[in-house]
Design a protein around this motif. Sequence first.
Motif, PDB file in Angstrom:
ATOM      1  N   SER A  73       0.831  -1.209   0.000  1.00 23.44           N
ATOM      2  CA  SER A  73       0.000   0.000   0.000  1.00 23.44           C
ATOM      3  C   SER A  73       0.863   1.256   0.000  1.00 23.44           C
ATOM      4  O   SER A  73       0.511   2.267  -0.615  1.00 23.44           O
ATOM      5  N   ALA A 170      -4.447   1.935  -2.672  1.00 16.99           N
ATOM      6  CA  ALA A 170      -3.641   1.913  -1.457  1.00 16.99           C
ATOM      7  C   ALA A 170      -4.502   1.999  -0.204  1.00 16.99           C
ATOM      8  O   ALA A 170      -4.220   1.341   0.807  1.00 16.99           O
ATOM      9  N   LEU A 173      -6.040  -1.401   0.502  1.00 19.14           N
ATOM     10  CA  LEU A 173      -5.022  -2.306   1.029  1.00 19.14           C
ATOM     11  C   LEU A 173      -4.668  -1.953   2.466  1.00 19.14           C
ATOM     12  O   LEU A 173      -4.460  -2.839   3.307  1.00 19.14           O
ATOM     13  N   LEU A 174      -4.598  -0.654   2.754  1.00 19.14           N
ATOM     14  CA  LEU A 174      -4.292  -0.206   4.113  1.00 19.14           C
ATOM     15  C   LEU A 174      -5.361  -0.659   5.096  1.00 19.14           C
ATOM     16  O   LEU A 174      -5.059  -1.143   6.193  1.00 19.14           O
TER      17      LEU A 174
END
Length: 292
Positions: A73, A170, A173-174
């Motif tokens: 990420s 990102a 994903l974070l």
Amino acid sequence: MILGIFLGLASASIWATASLAIKAQSDRIDTSSFNAFRMVVGTVFTLALLPFFGGWTALTQVPVTAAILLAVSSIIGVAMGDTLYFWSMTKIGASRALPISSTYPLFTWALAVPLLGEKFTVGAMVGTVLVLAGVYLLAPRIGIVSHTDARADRIGIIAALAAAALWAIATMLLKVGLQDGTPVILVNLIRLPVAAIATGLFTQRQFGFKVWRGYNLKTLPMLVLLAVYSTGIGMIVWTLTVEYAGAARASLLNTAAPLIGVPLSALFLRERVSAKIAAGTLLSVIGIWMIL
């Protein structure tokens, strides 16, 4: 939830004001090199806080899957996304790059429908139209600028939109990486060094040592403070926003950044904020709120 909203608005304020400060330095400091520099400073800042959050022992207890997701990420969102965003500001100005890149919740929503099974609503459809209309108003003014300027505008806009798409990936994903309950300090201690290495290698390979010439004893104190503010503090606040408010709401709250940054860009950077830019910014923000 109230804490998440407060953190989200704080994150938007930090991002808007830091963007303007970085744009103001872009004539003296290469934005790609500063993206790497601020990651290094952010890493040192986070390391200084580590003893208060379990030390190295706590870091070794982070699940491998979570660590990989957090690292990926950071490469996508920080090394690639932030670099494109800062570069776009040098081409089209902060008053346009900020609202265009802030359409990334639109990309988050587009990903959430097929991947997370979120429903497509009438409000989301209307919001999408408003966002696209806003981006259109922020696009190059054909006939007002030269062919060369129009080309630079198009490249800058594409870079800002690409940054938005990368930030959306990102952010998702974070959020997944945070599900194991990893403390925020440890999260950033994984993300920041990875982003620093990726951005530093890219910058060095593309531009060589010349991009570091602006870093000297006169400029370093100010640049370090800017890096601590934008990254050391900013990344902590952003990560807490995603943790407490969720990825979608965090993205939504961050859309307040253009409403803060665009007026300030006119006030402090002397950028011209036309009626089209103001209308485009407002339409984009309203559209994103309708989507989410």
